[in-house]
Design an enzyme around this catalytic site. Structure first.
Site, PDB file in Angstrom:
ATOM      1  N   ASP A  58       0.808  -1.168  -0.077  1.00 45.19           N
ATOM      2  CA  ASP A  58      -0.096  -0.072  -0.043  1.00 45.19           C
ATOM      3  C   ASP A  58       0.868   1.287   0.106  1.00 45.19           C
ATOM      4  O   ASP A  58       2.018   1.281   0.340  1.00 45.19           O
ATOM      5  CB  ASP A  58      -0.788   0.037   1.308  1.00 45.19           C
ATOM      6  CG  ASP A  58      -1.716   1.232   1.551  1.00 45.19           C
ATOM      7  OD1 ASP A  58      -2.367   1.728   0.300  1.00 45.19           O
ATOM      8  OD2 ASP A  58      -2.017   1.699   2.484  1.00 45.19           O
ATOM      9  N   ASP A  73      -6.747  -2.621   3.198  1.00 43.40           N
ATOM     10  CA  ASP A  73      -5.499  -3.726   2.899  1.00 43.40           C
ATOM     11  C   ASP A  73      -5.600  -4.970   3.266  1.00 43.40           C
ATOM     12  O   ASP A  73      -4.738  -6.012   3.116  1.00 43.40           O
ATOM     13  CB  ASP A  73      -3.976  -3.212   3.270  1.00 43.40           C
ATOM     14  CG  ASP A  73      -3.925  -1.839   2.922  1.00 43.40           C
ATOM     15  OD1 ASP A  73      -3.683  -1.523   1.727  1.00 43.40           O
ATOM     16  OD2 ASP A  73      -3.334  -0.880   3.574  1.00 43.40           O
ATOM     17  N   ASP A  75      -1.351  -0.791   5.854  1.00 40.56           N
ATOM     18  CA  ASP A  75      -1.645  -0.478   7.446  1.00 40.56           C
ATOM     19  C   ASP A  75      -3.114  -0.036   7.498  1.00 40.56           C
ATOM     20  O   ASP A  75      -3.461   0.162   8.801  1.00 40.56           O
ATOM     21  CB  ASP A  75      -0.903   0.728   7.696  1.00 40.56           C
ATOM     22  CG  ASP A  75      -1.551   2.264   6.770  1.00 40.56           C
ATOM     23  OD1 ASP A  75      -1.969   1.851   5.562  1.00 40.56           O
ATOM     24  OD2 ASP A  75      -1.505   3.159   7.321  1.00 40.56           O
TER      25      ASP A  75
END
Length: 1259
Positions: A520, A970, A966
Site C-alpha cells: 500500500d 489492505d 496499514d
C-alpha cells in the site's frame, strides 16, 4: 424539520443494487467517475480507511457492471449501473477470511465475485426487524428470545476438550500414520516393540500439543469469566443498580460513566452534555486511538432528565458484522425518529471526556457486532513445509520398499527352509514340549500370512523413517526464532512505541524466499500525517511562497495579519501571506468572497470535533481574551489537516453540536445551523453539508475527489460572469490539481451553491423520508444528495502532503538488489502515485513507462497487446493441466527482456482497467507484461482488486508473495498473500490484526527479510534435511541388521533406546541450531542484499539436496552397521551388546555430522551438541543397569574393550569422510555466494563485488 444534528450516514451498498433514477433540480445529474478511491476526502482514497465511512460490502457478481452515471443538461433521468470495484468498501479484518477462502477456490472470475461478507438481512424488510421495548426487557425477550450478554471465546469445555482437541490434532496425516503403527503393534503377531513403548512417541506429541492448547483455552476461559463478571449500572425498580454484565438483556437501560467500557451494543438516549454529545474510544474494537463522537437524539434527552420516564420502541436491523453501519427507527411520544451509526455505541468502546451516558441495549452477548467479528484469520502454510510433504512421500515409498524387501525375503527364506522349520535352533513353527501344546503351531499362520505379517512388522520397525518429532521440533524452532525477531531492538519503532510482532508461527522461513512485495502507499510508504501545503482559490495558486520560510507556529507566523487570535493549535501551519491578506484585508471582489467561502467550507464540511483546553465540554468562554489551546479529533487525518489549516487562516471551528456549529472568523463568532449532512461514500466520492446562516441564507458546501466534483459544476458563476470566466477558473484549477499531483500531494476540490426555498423544501422531504427508512436507506440518501449536489460553483482545490516514511527509498533499493520486485497498489490518483514512486526510488527517470488506462475490454486488450509487441514480451509456457508457470520459464523470459538492451519497464495501470482484465480472459496477457517489468504501479484500486492482483501472481507462478499495508482496505491483500505484514500506523489496527507479522515502519521490512528471513530459511531448510537424515540413517541401520537375521524383524536395540533416539538423544542440538545458527552476520547481509537470492534459488532446501543427503545417509548407514559387524564377527558378543554399541555410535555420528555444519558456535551450542552425547551415554548406563531388561550390564562389558572405542572412532571417520571431502572440493571450486561472503567476513576483506550469481530478472 427539527434542528437536531442529522445522522452521520455512511451509505451501504447492498449486494443486489436496483437501478436508481437520479434527478437534480430538473437537470440531469452525471458522474462519469472511475475513481476507485476510498478516501473520505480528496483523491488518495486508501489512506482514509479509518473514517466513519468504512463499510462492509459483498462482492456479488452484480458489482461488476460498468459505471455509467450520465448527467446531461436536459431534464431527464437516467438508468444507473454501479461498478463493483468502485462500490467496494473496506472489509473487516476479522471477517475477510471468508473472502480469502473463496478467492482460493474456482476460477478467477468466480474468485473475484465471491462474497467477501455475508450479512444477515443487511437491509431488512419492515417485517424482519428487531423490536426493542425500552426499559422493558421482559417484553422485549419473551417472543424473540434474544441472546443474553454472556460471552464465550473459549474453544473447549471440560467435557469436550479431549475429543475435540484430538479431532483437531489428527487432521495431521502423520499423526494418523503413527496411530495406525501403534495400533498394529498391539496385535500379538505384530508386537515388535513393547505395547506401551510403541505408543510413547505419539502420546508425547499429543500431550505436549494438548497441554499447549489447554493452557491457551484456560486463559480464554479466565478472560471470559473476568469479562462476564464486570459490573454495570442498570435501571431497575426506579433506580440504577449494580448488575453483572452477563445478566444484562436487550431492552434494559444502562448507565456508563467516564473511562468505563461499554458492556453491549447500546443506542444512546442521553449524555451529561446538554447537546447529547458523547466521546468514545474504539481502540478495543478497531485499534484506533483517536476519539469518536456519538450523539443522542435531542428528542430522547428529556427522558434522561426525568428518572423513570424511559419508554419507546426501537425497530432495528438484525444483528450483523458491519461495525460501521446501523439502521433503525425509534417510536417515542408519537414521533418516528431515525437512528444511524452515530447514535449507537458498540461493546468494547470506552467513554472518554464525558461524565456519563445512558443507553438502551439493542444487541447483547454473542449478537454484538464485536463478537460477530471475532473470527480468526485464515491459517497459512509454509511453502517449505509443502515441499517437505513431497520428500515425506518419497520416504514413505522407501519405507514400503524396504518393508516389501523384508517381506519377500521372509517368504523366500521360509520356502527354502520349509523342511527345517521344526529343527532350526533359532526358528520354530511348532511347540516342542511335553504338555498339551506339543505339536501345535507357535504363531505360525502359513507362509502367505507370514509374509503379510512380516510386511506389517517391518512397517512398525521402520516407522521413524517418517520423523514424527520433526513437527514438534519445527514448532519449537519457529517459536525461538520468533522470540529473537520480537526482541530485535533495531525493529523497534520509538515514535509509536511498537515492537515487532509475530502473529503467525507457521511461516517464518517463507520470509527468506519472497520474490514479490505488494505494498500500500498511504500510511505504509508514507507517514499518513497530513500537512496542508497548497491551495487553489478562484483559479489562483497559493502556497508557493512558503518555500524557505521554515515551519513556524501559526500564531507567530500570522500575528500581524490575523486579529483577535486566541486559538492555539498543536500542529505547525505555514501560511501564505498573500492568501491571508486576501481573506482578512480590504480586498473587494469575487475572489475574496470565494476565498472566504473556500475556508468556511473546509471548517464546516466535516465531522471533526474541536476539543478545547476545557476537555469536559466543547463549550468555551467566548468572552475570554486569553489564548485557548484547541485540538481537533477526527476519524480522518485529511479532515484534521484541513480544519487545522482553516483555523490557521482565521476560520476556527470551536464548537460542534447536534444541530449547529460555531466558527470563529478572525474574532467574530459565526453560528451556523446544520440542516443536514451527507457523509462521504465510495459511490459519490464527495461529502456535503447544508447550513443556514444567521441571515437565513441556505447554502450547500461540498468537497470531494476532483473527478466527482468537477463533473457537477455550474457553467455560469453567480455574479453573471460569462461562461468563459467560469471555464477559465475551472481550467486553472485543473492545472493546479495536476501540478499538485505531480508533487505527490493529495488533492481535493471544494465547491458550494445557494439553495432556494423550494429546493430546500424538496430536499428536506426526501432527506427525512430517507433518514427514517429501514429499507435501502443508503440508496435513498444518495438520491436525496443528488438533489442538491449539482450546479455547484467552484471555489478551489487543496493540496495536502503525506511525507515519505524514514528510510523508504533505501529500503526499496535494497529489496530490489535482493531480487525482490516491489509493486505498489494504491487508491490514489495516477499522477500522485507516480510522484510518490519517483520520490521513493521505485520509479527512475531511465524507466520506460507503460500506461494502461482502458475504458473497455477492447481497449485493455489492445493496450496490452501493443505493449507486449513493442517491448518484445514473449508468451510464457505453463505446466500442463495447470495455470502455474513452468519452472524456470520466468527467469528465461526475463533474461530475454532485460538482456535485450531494452530500457527498464514500469507498468502503470488503473483500477478501471483491472475491472475488465481481472474479469475477462486478459489475465495471462497482464501477467506476462507485468512480470516483464521491474516496477508495477496500480492506481485507483479497490480492496478486492488488491487481492486479485496478489492472486494473479500466486495462481500463475510458484513465487512467494508478501503484502504489506496499514489500513482496513489492505486486509484482503494481506490475507491473500503468502506472507502478510501489517503496519502499526494511523489507520487503526485492522491490518495488524489480520497480518502474520506486524511492525512500526516500512523500513523494518529490509531487516525482516534480508536478515531474519535469510537466517530462518537457512535454519529451517537445514533442520528438515537433517531430521530426514537422522531418522533415515537409524532406520537403514536396522534394515541391514534385519537382512542378516533371516528377515525376522527382530531388533538388537531395546525399545526405550529406539524411542529416546529422536526424543532425547538427538533432538536438543537440532532445536538449538535451528534457533541460533547464523551463516552470516546481519551486517554482511545488509551490506550485500544480493545474498538474499540464495532463498530464491532454494539453496538450503531442494530435491537435489534431498537426494544427495539420502545417498550420504545410505553410505553412513552401511558404515554404521558393517564396521561393528565385521569387528565382532568372530567374537562371542551377544546381540544386546552389539545393539548398545550401535546406539552410542549412531548418536555420536549424527551429532558430529551436525557439528560439521554449524556455522556459529556459542556456549549453548557446545552444551547441546556434546551434552547430547553425554546424556545418551548416561541413559545407556541407566538402562543397562535395570535387571529386568535383556541388555542388563552389557555396557559395562563393552566400555572396558578397546575394540568398542576403536569401532566408534572408525565409524565416525569412515562415515563422514566422503561428506567432508565433497564439502572441501565443492567449496574450493564451486563456492556459493554465502561461502564467499563468509570467507570474506572471516578474513575481514569485503570486496566491492563477490561475483554473486544474481538473477537479472528482478534487478
Amino acid at each position: 424539520m427539527t434542528p437536531e444534528r442529522p445522522l452521520l450516514h455512511s451509505p451501504q451498498i447492498e449486494a443486489k443494487f436496483s437501478p436508481l433514477l437520479q434527478s437534480c433540480s430538473g437537470k440531469g445529474f452525471s458522474v462519469r467517475d472511475k475513481d476507485l478511491s476510498l478516501l473520505h476526502i480528496g483523491d488518495s482514497g486508501d489512506s482514509d480507511v479509518t473514517s466513519i465511512t468504512e463499510q462492509f460490502h459483498s462482492a456479488d457478481s452484480h458489482f461488476f457492471d460498468q459505471i455509467v452515471l450520465e448527467c446531461s443538461p436536459q431534464e431527464s433521468s437516467h438508468l444507473v449501473s454501479w461498478n463493483a470495484m468502485e462500490r467496494q468498501q473496506i472489509p473487516s479484518s476479522l471477517e475477510i477470511s471468508s473472502s480469502v477462502e473463496g478467492l482460493e477456490k474456482g476460477s478467477k472470475s468466480h474468485r473475484i465475485r465471491h462474497k467477501s461478507v455475508q450479512f444477515d438481512d443487511l437491509f431488512p424488510s419492515e417485517d424482519n426487524t428487531r423490536l426493542i421495548y425500552i426499559n422493558d426487557p421482559r417484553k422485549t425477550n419473551e417472543k424473540y428470545e434474544f441472546s443474553g450478554n454472556e460471552i464465550r471465546t473459549s474453544k473447549y469445555t471440560f467435557i469436550t476438550f479431549l475429543p475435540k482437541n484430538l479431532f483437531i490434532q489428527f487432521h495431521r496425516v502423520a499423526y494418523l500414520y503413527f496411530l495406525a503403527i501403534a495400533g498394529l503393534n498391539q496385535l500379538p503377531p505384530l508386537a515388535v516393540f513393547g505395547r506401551t513403548v510403541s505408543l510413547f512417541p505419539l502420546l508425547f506429541v499429543l500431550c505436549v500439543t494438548a497441554m499447549k492448547d489447554g493452557y491457551e483455552d484456560w486463559r480464554r476461559h479466565r478472560s471470559d469469566r473476568n469479562e462476564n463478571s464486570r459490573d454495570a449500572q442498570v435501571y431497575q425498580f426506579g433506580q440504577f443498580r449494580i448488575k453483572k454484565w452477563k445478566n444484562i438483556h436487550a431492552g434494559e437501560v444502562v448507565k456508563i460513566f467516564c473511562d468505563e467500557t461499554i458492556p453491549c451494543d447500546m443506542v444512546l438516549l442521553g449524555t451529561s452534555d446538554p447537546n447529547g454529545v458523547a466521546f468514545v474510544q474504539t481502540m478495543n474494537l478497531d485499534g484506533e486511538s483517536n476519539l469518536k463522537t456519538r450523539y443522542a437524539r435531542l428528542e430522547t434527552t428529556p427522558m434522561c432528565a426525568e428518572v423513570g420516564s424511559y419508554s419507546g420502541i426501537i425497530r432495528c436491523e438484525q444483528p450483523n458484522k458491519n461495525i460501521y453501519e446501523f439502521t433503525a427507527n425509534m417510536e417515542y411520544n408519537g414521533h418516528k425518529i431515525s437512528l444511524g451509526p452515530s447514535n449507537i455505541i458498540l461493546r468494547g468502546c470506552q467513554v472518554k471526556n464525558t461524565t456519563w451516558i445512558i443507553g438502551v441495549v439493542v444487541y447483547a452477548g454473542q449478537e454484538t457486532k464485536a463478537m460477530l467479528n471475532s473470527a480468526i484469520s485464515p491459517s497459512k502454510r509454509s511453502k517449505l513445509e509443502s515441499y517437505m510433504n513431497r520428500e515425506t512421500l518419497w520416504l514413505s515409498i522407501f519405507l514400503f520398499a524396504m518393508c516389501a524387501v523384508v517381506a519377500l525375503g521372509m517368504g523366500l527364506w521360509l520356502k527354502d527352509h520349509e523342511p527345517q522349520l521344526d529343527s532350526l535352533p533359532y526358528y520354530r513353527r511348532r511347540y516342542i514340549t511335553n504338555g498339551r501344546e506339543n505339536g501345535k503351531y507357535f504363531k505360525f499362520y502359513g507362509i502367505p500370512m507370514e509374509i503379510f505379517f512380516s510386511f506389517l512388522s517391518s512397517v512398525i520397525v521402520f516407522q521413524i523413517m517418517i520423523p514424527i518429532s520433526l513437527y514438534i521440533t519445527m514448532e519449537l524452532v519457529r517459536l525461538g526464532q520468533s522470540y529473537f525477531m520480537i526482541e530485535d531492538a533495531q525493529m523497534y519503532d520509538g515514535n509509536s512505541g511498537s515492537r515487532f510482532q509475530c502473529r503467525s508461527l507457521n511461516i517464518n522461513e517463507d520470509l527468506g524466499q519472497i520474490r514479490y512485495i505488494f505494498s500500500d502507499k498511504t500510511g505504509t510508504l508514507t507517514e499518513n500525517k497530513m500537512e496542508f501545503q497548497r491551495a487553489s482559490v478562484y483559479g489562483r495558486d497559493y502556497g508557493t511562497s512558503l518555500k524557505g520560510t521554515g515551519n513556524l507556529m501559526m500564531g507567530e507566523r500570522s500575528s500581524d495579519v490575523l486579529r483577535h487570535k486566541k486559538w492555539k493549535l498543536k500542529s505547525e501551519i505555514n501560511l501564505d501571506t498573500e492568501l491571508v491578506e486576501l481573506l482578512h484585508g480590504d480586498v473587494p471582489g469575487m475572489e475574496r468572497t470565494a476565498a472566504r467561502e473556500f475556508f468556511l467550507t473546509l471548517a464546516a464540511c466535516n465531522t471533526v470535533i474541536p476539543i478545547t483546553s476545557s476537555l469536559s465540554s466543547n463549550s468555551v468562554d467566548l468572552a475570554c481574551d486569553e489564548d485557548v489551546s484547541i485540538e481537533y479529533q477526527g476519524e480522518s487525518p485529511d479532515e484534521q489537516a484541513l480544519v487545522a489549516a482553516a483555523s490557521a487562516y482565521g476560520f476556527t471551528l470551536i464548537e460542534r453540536t447536534t444541530g449547529h456549529i460555531v466558527i470563529d472568523v478572525n474574532g467574530e463568532m459565526l453560528r451556523l445551523d446544520v440542516l443536514g449532512l451527507h457523509e462521504f461514500d465510495s459511490v459519490r466520492k464527495r461529502m456535503s453539508v447544508v447550513i443556514r446562516f444567521p441571515d437565513n441564507a441556505i447554502k450547500v458546501l461540498v468537497k470531494g475527489a476532483d473527478t466527482s466534483v468537477l463533473s457537477i459544476l455550474n457553467h455560469q458563476i453567480d455574479n453573471g460572469s460569462c461562461e468563459t470566466e467560469s471555464a477559465r477558473i475551472k481550467n486553472m484549477t485543473e492545472n493546479h490539481l495536476n501540478n499538485y499531483s505531480l508533487q505527490g500531494l493529495r488533492t481535493l476540490v471544494v465547491a458550494a451553491r445557494d439553495l432556494s426555498g423550494a429546493e430546500l423544501e424538496e430536499w428536506q422531504a426526501k432527506y427525512e423520508e430517507a433518514s427514517t427508512s429501514l429499507t435501502e436507506r443508503a440508496n435513498k440518501l444518495r438520491q436525496a444528495a443528488a438533489l442538491i449536489e449539482c450546479q455547484l460553483n467552484l471555489l478551489g482545490a487543496t493540496g495536502i502532503e503525506d511525507k515519505l516514511q524514514e528510510g523508504v527509498p533505501e529500503t526499496i533499493e535494497s529489496l530490489r538488489q535482493a531480487g525482490i520486485k516491489v509493486w505498489v497498489l494504491t487508491g490514489d490518483k495516477q499522477e500522485t502515485a507516480i510522484s510518490i514512486a519517483l520520490s521513493c526510488r521505485l520509479l527512475t527517470d531511465d524507466m520506460h513507462q507503460i500506461i494502461i488506462n482502458g475504458t473497455s475490454e477492447e481497449d485493455c486488450r489492445l493496450l496490452l497487446a501493443n505493449a507486449k509487441a513493442k517491448h518484445g514480451v514473449k508468451p510464457l509456457i505453463y505446466t500442463e493441466g495447470s495455470k502455474k508457470l513452468k519452472e524456470g520459464e520466468f527467469i528465461g523470459s526475463m533474461e530475454k527482456v532485460v538482456g535485450s538492451g531494452n530500457p527498464s519497464l514500469a507498468l502503470i495501470i488503473d483500477g478501471n482497467s483491472l475491472v475488465y482484465i481481472l474479469e475477462k480472459e486478459l489475465e495471462p496477457d497482464l501477467f506476462e507484461l507485468a512480470t516483464s517489468c521491474r516496477v508495477v504501479l496500480c492506481c485507483r484500486v479497490a480492496p478486492l482488486q488488491k487481492a486479485g492482483i496478489v492472486d494473479l501472481i500466486k495462481s500463475r507462478s510458484n513465487d512467494m508473495t508478501l503484502a504489506i499495508g496499514d489500513g482496513a482496505n489492505d486486509v484482503s491483500m494481506i490475507q491473500m498473500a503468502d506472507v502478510g505484514v501489517g503496519i502499526c500506523g494511523q489507520e487503526g489496527r485492522q491490518a495488524v490484526m489480520a497480518s502474520d507479522f506486524a511492525m512500526g515502519q516500512f523500513r523494518f521490512l529490509k531487516r525482516l527479510l534480508l536478515v531474519h528471513g535469510h537466517w530462518n530459511y537457512q535454519r529451517v531448510g537445514y533442520l528438515v534435511l537433517y531430521n530426514f537424515y537422522r531418522n533415515a540413517v537409524f532406520v537403514l541401520m536396522l534394515f541391514w541388521y534385519i537382512l542378516q537375521t533371516a528377515f525376522s524383524t527382530t531388533s538388537a536395540l531395546t525399545d526405550w533406546s529406539s524411542v529416546f533416539y529422536s526424543v532425547i538423544y538427538t533432538s536438543v542440538p537440532t532445536i538449538v541450531v535451528g534457533i541460533l545458527d547464523k551463516d552470516l552476520s546481519h551486517k554482511t547481509l545488509l551490506l550485500y542484499p544480493k545474498l538474499y537470492c540464495s532463498g530464491h534459488r532454494h539453496e538450503s532446501y531442494n530435491l537435489h539436496l534431498f537426494w544427495i543427503t539420502m545417498l550420504d545417509t545410505l553410505w553412513q548407514s552401511l558404515v554404521l552397521f558393517y564396521v561393528p559387524f565385521f569387528a565382532y564377527r568372530y567374537s562371542t558378543i551377544d546381540i544386546w551388546s552389539l545393539g548398545s554399541l550401535w546406539t552410542i555410535a549412531v548418536v555420536v555420528l549424527v551429532n558430529i555430522h551436525l557439528a560439521m555444519d554449524i556455522r556459529r558456535w556459542v556456549l549453548i551450542t557446545h552444551l547441546a551438541t556434546w551434552g547430547s552425547i553425554v546424556v545418551a551415554c548416561l541413559c545407556m548406563v541407566a538402562l543397562d543397569s535395570i535387571p529386568s531388561f535383556p541388555n542388563y550390564w552389557t555396557i559395562y562389558h563393552l566400555i572396558s574393550s578397546r575394540t568398542y572405542w576403536l569401532a566408534i572412532l572408525l565409524i565416525t571417520v569412515l562415515a563422514l569422510l566422503p561428506r567432508f571431502a565433497c564439502k572441501v572440493i565443492w567449496q574450493t571450486f564451486w563456492p556459493s555466494d554465502i561461502q564467499i561472503a563468509r570467507e570474506a567476513a572471516i578474513m575481514g576483506k569485503f570486496p566491492n563485488s563477490f561475483g554473486l550469481k544474481l538473477e537479472q530478472d528482478v534487478r
